[in-house]
Scaffold this motif. Structure first.
Motif, PDB file in Angstrom:
ATOM      1  N   MET A   1       0.841  -1.198   0.000  1.00 17.04           N
ATOM      2  CA  MET A   1       0.000   0.000   0.000  1.00 17.04           C
ATOM      3  C   MET A   1       0.880   1.254   0.000  1.00 17.04           C
ATOM      4  O   MET A   1       1.819   1.369   0.763  1.00 17.04           O
ATOM      5  CB  MET A   1      -0.892  -0.041   1.246  1.00 17.04           C
ATOM      6  CG  MET A   1      -1.771   1.147   1.396  1.00 17.04           C
ATOM      7  SD  MET A   1      -3.456   0.675   1.053  1.00 17.04           S
ATOM      8  CE  MET A   1      -4.253   2.214   1.353  1.00 17.04           C
ATOM      9  N   SER A   2       0.534   2.194  -0.837  1.00 11.80           N
ATOM     10  CA  SER A   2       1.320   3.412  -0.977  1.00 11.80           C
ATOM     11  C   SER A   2       1.033   4.386   0.173  1.00 11.80           C
ATOM     12  O   SER A   2      -0.069   4.433   0.719  1.00 11.80           O
ATOM     13  CB  SER A   2       0.987   4.080  -2.302  1.00 11.80           C
ATOM     14  OG  SER A   2       1.716   5.271  -2.416  1.00 11.80           O
ATOM     15  N   THR A   3       2.048   5.158   0.509  1.00 16.04           N
ATOM     16  CA  THR A   3       1.884   6.193   1.535  1.00 16.04           C
ATOM     17  C   THR A   3       1.658   7.564   0.902  1.00 16.04           C
ATOM     18  O   THR A   3       1.667   8.575   1.594  1.00 16.04           O
ATOM     19  CB  THR A   3       3.138   6.259   2.432  1.00 16.04           C
ATOM     20  OG1 THR A   3       4.262   6.558   1.611  1.00 16.04           O
ATOM     21  CG2 THR A   3       3.357   4.955   3.165  1.00 16.04           C
ATOM     22  N   ILE A   4       1.461   7.592  -0.397  1.00 11.72           N
ATOM     23  CA  ILE A   4       1.248   8.859  -1.115  1.00 11.72           C
ATOM     24  C   ILE A   4      -0.205   9.305  -0.910  1.00 11.72           C
ATOM     25  O   ILE A   4      -1.133   8.551  -1.197  1.00 11.72           O
ATOM     26  CB  ILE A   4       1.539   8.691  -2.623  1.00 11.72           C
ATOM     27  CG1 ILE A   4       2.971   8.205  -2.874  1.00 11.72           C
ATOM     28  CG2 ILE A   4       1.250   9.982  -3.381  1.00 11.72           C
ATOM     29  CD1 ILE A   4       4.055   9.176  -2.478  1.00 11.72           C
ATOM     30  N   PRO A   5      -0.414  10.539  -0.447  1.00  8.24           N
ATOM     31  CA  PRO A   5      -1.790  11.032  -0.323  1.00  8.24           C
ATOM     32  C   PRO A   5      -2.406  11.279  -1.696  1.00  8.24           C
ATOM     33  O   PRO A   5      -1.693  11.504  -2.676  1.00  8.24           O
ATOM     34  CB  PRO A   5      -1.640  12.337   0.455  1.00  8.24           C
ATOM     35  CG  PRO A   5      -0.231  12.764   0.254  1.00  8.24           C
ATOM     36  CD  PRO A   5       0.572  11.517  -0.009  1.00  8.24           C
ATOM     37  N   GLU A   6      -3.731  11.222  -1.749  1.00  5.38           N
ATOM     38  CA  GLU A   6      -4.438  11.504  -3.001  1.00  5.38           C
ATOM     39  C   GLU A   6      -5.361  12.698  -2.807  1.00  5.38           C
ATOM     40  O   GLU A   6      -5.843  12.962  -1.714  1.00  5.38           O
ATOM     41  CB  GLU A   6      -5.239  10.279  -3.454  1.00  5.38           C
ATOM     42  CG  GLU A   6      -4.343   9.138  -3.892  1.00  5.38           C
ATOM     43  CD  GLU A   6      -5.060   8.104  -4.722  1.00  5.38           C
ATOM     44  OE1 GLU A   6      -4.787   8.040  -5.933  1.00  5.38           O
ATOM     45  OE2 GLU A   6      -5.898   7.383  -4.163  1.00  5.38           O
ATOM     46  N   MET A   7      -5.578  13.410  -3.904  1.00  7.79           N
ATOM     47  CA  MET A   7      -6.442  14.590  -3.897  1.00  7.79           C
ATOM     48  C   MET A   7      -7.521  14.407  -4.950  1.00  7.79           C
ATOM     49  O   MET A   7      -7.241  13.924  -6.043  1.00  7.79           O
ATOM     50  CB  MET A   7      -5.599  15.835  -4.225  1.00  7.79           C
ATOM     51  CG  MET A   7      -6.383  17.137  -4.247  1.00  7.79           C
ATOM     52  SD  MET A   7      -5.348  18.555  -4.718  1.00  7.79           S
ATOM     53  CE  MET A   7      -4.206  18.613  -3.334  1.00  7.79           C
ATOM     54  N   LYS A   8      -8.728  14.785  -4.612  1.00  9.43           N
ATOM     55  CA  LYS A   8      -9.825  14.737  -5.582  1.00  9.43           C
ATOM     56  C   LYS A   8      -9.670  15.881  -6.586  1.00  9.43           C
ATOM     57  O   LYS A   8      -9.136  16.941  -6.257  1.00  9.43           O
ATOM     58  CB  LYS A   8     -11.164  14.839  -4.869  1.00  9.43           C
ATOM     59  CG  LYS A   8     -11.455  13.649  -3.965  1.00  9.43           C
ATOM     60  CD  LYS A   8     -12.926  13.511  -3.718  1.00  9.43           C
ATOM     61  CE  LYS A   8     -13.250  12.264  -2.955  1.00  9.43           C
ATOM     62  NZ  LYS A   8     -12.936  11.027  -3.624  1.00  9.43           N
ATOM     63  N   ALA A   9     -10.153  15.659  -7.791  1.00 11.89           N
ATOM     64  CA  ALA A   9     -10.052  16.660  -8.852  1.00 11.89           C
ATOM     65  C   ALA A   9     -10.724  17.971  -8.451  1.00 11.89           C
ATOM     66  O   ALA A   9     -10.204  19.056  -8.740  1.00 11.89           O
ATOM     67  CB  ALA A   9     -10.652  16.117 -10.146  1.00 11.89           C
ATOM     68  N   GLU A  10     -11.859  17.896  -7.763  1.00 10.51           N
ATOM     69  CA  GLU A  10     -12.576  19.104  -7.352  1.00 10.51           C
ATOM     70  C   GLU A  10     -11.721  19.936  -6.388  1.00 10.51           C
ATOM     71  O   GLU A  10     -11.726  21.162  -6.439  1.00 10.51           O
ATOM     72  CB  GLU A  10     -13.908  18.760  -6.675  1.00 10.51           C
ATOM     73  CG  GLU A  10     -14.874  17.989  -7.542  1.00 10.51           C
ATOM     74  CD  GLU A  10     -14.584  16.481  -7.601  1.00 10.51           C
ATOM     75  OE1 GLU A  10     -13.990  15.911  -6.644  1.00 10.51           O
ATOM     76  OE2 GLU A  10     -14.928  15.876  -8.626  1.00 10.51           O
ATOM     77  N   THR A  11     -10.995  19.254  -5.492  1.00  9.01           N
ATOM     78  CA  THR A  11     -10.138  19.952  -4.539  1.00  9.01           C
ATOM     79  C   THR A  11      -8.999  20.665  -5.264  1.00  9.01           C
ATOM     80  O   THR A  11      -8.690  21.830  -4.969  1.00  9.01           O
ATOM     81  CB  THR A  11      -9.574  18.956  -3.504  1.00  9.01           C
ATOM     82  OG1 THR A  11     -10.664  18.278  -2.879  1.00  9.01           O
ATOM     83  CG2 THR A  11      -8.736  19.665  -2.460  1.00  9.01           C
ATOM     84  N   LEU A  12      -8.386  19.969  -6.219  1.00  9.12           N
ATOM     85  CA  LEU A  12      -7.314  20.599  -6.993  1.00  9.12           C
ATOM     86  C   LEU A  12      -7.842  21.799  -7.762  1.00  9.12           C
ATOM     87  O   LEU A  12      -7.215  22.857  -7.787  1.00  9.12           O
ATOM     88  CB  LEU A  12      -6.677  19.587  -7.953  1.00  9.12           C
ATOM     89  CG  LEU A  12      -5.606  20.169  -8.883  1.00  9.12           C
ATOM     90  CD1 LEU A  12      -4.453  20.796  -8.087  1.00  9.12           C
ATOM     91  CD2 LEU A  12      -5.086  19.100  -9.829  1.00  9.12           C
TER      92      LEU A  12
END
Length: 104
Positions: free
Chosen positions: A1-12
């Protein structure tokens, strides 16, 4: 499992609209980018990242994007492993992006 956070397109999209200090890196191929990319994104193909990442500031906040989120996750992990402090993957990639596009 990756430790990279993800961002939703709407947030970006909100961050970009609010002129927040975030830099988008698009790791797609040239023909994909020709179909449109997030305005002001830096285009660095995934295959070129090992040579070009040294030109990037390790203290900048980066959001990495590809078509669906898989290649950008690999790119995000690569950047994190090479000392970048703030790297986020765009969840769902360009398939999730409904904001403005720019064309090369």
């Amino acid at each position: 499992m990756s430790t990279i956070p993800e961002m939703k397109a709407e947030t970006l999209e909100q961050k970009l609209n609010n002129n927040e200090d975030v830099t988008v890196i698009d790791v797609r191929e040239d023909e994909e980018v020709a179909e449109g990319m997030i305005p002001n994104a830096k285009h660095i193909k995934l295959g070129n990242l090992p040579e070009q990442y040294r030109d990037l500031d390790k203290e900048t906040d980066y959001v990495v994007v590809c078509r669906s989120g898989r290649r950008s996750m690999k790119a995000s992990e690569f950047l994190k492993e090479n000392g970048f402090s703030s790297v986020t993957n765009l969840e769902g990639g360009m398939l999730a992006w409904s904001g403005d596009l720019s064309y090369k």
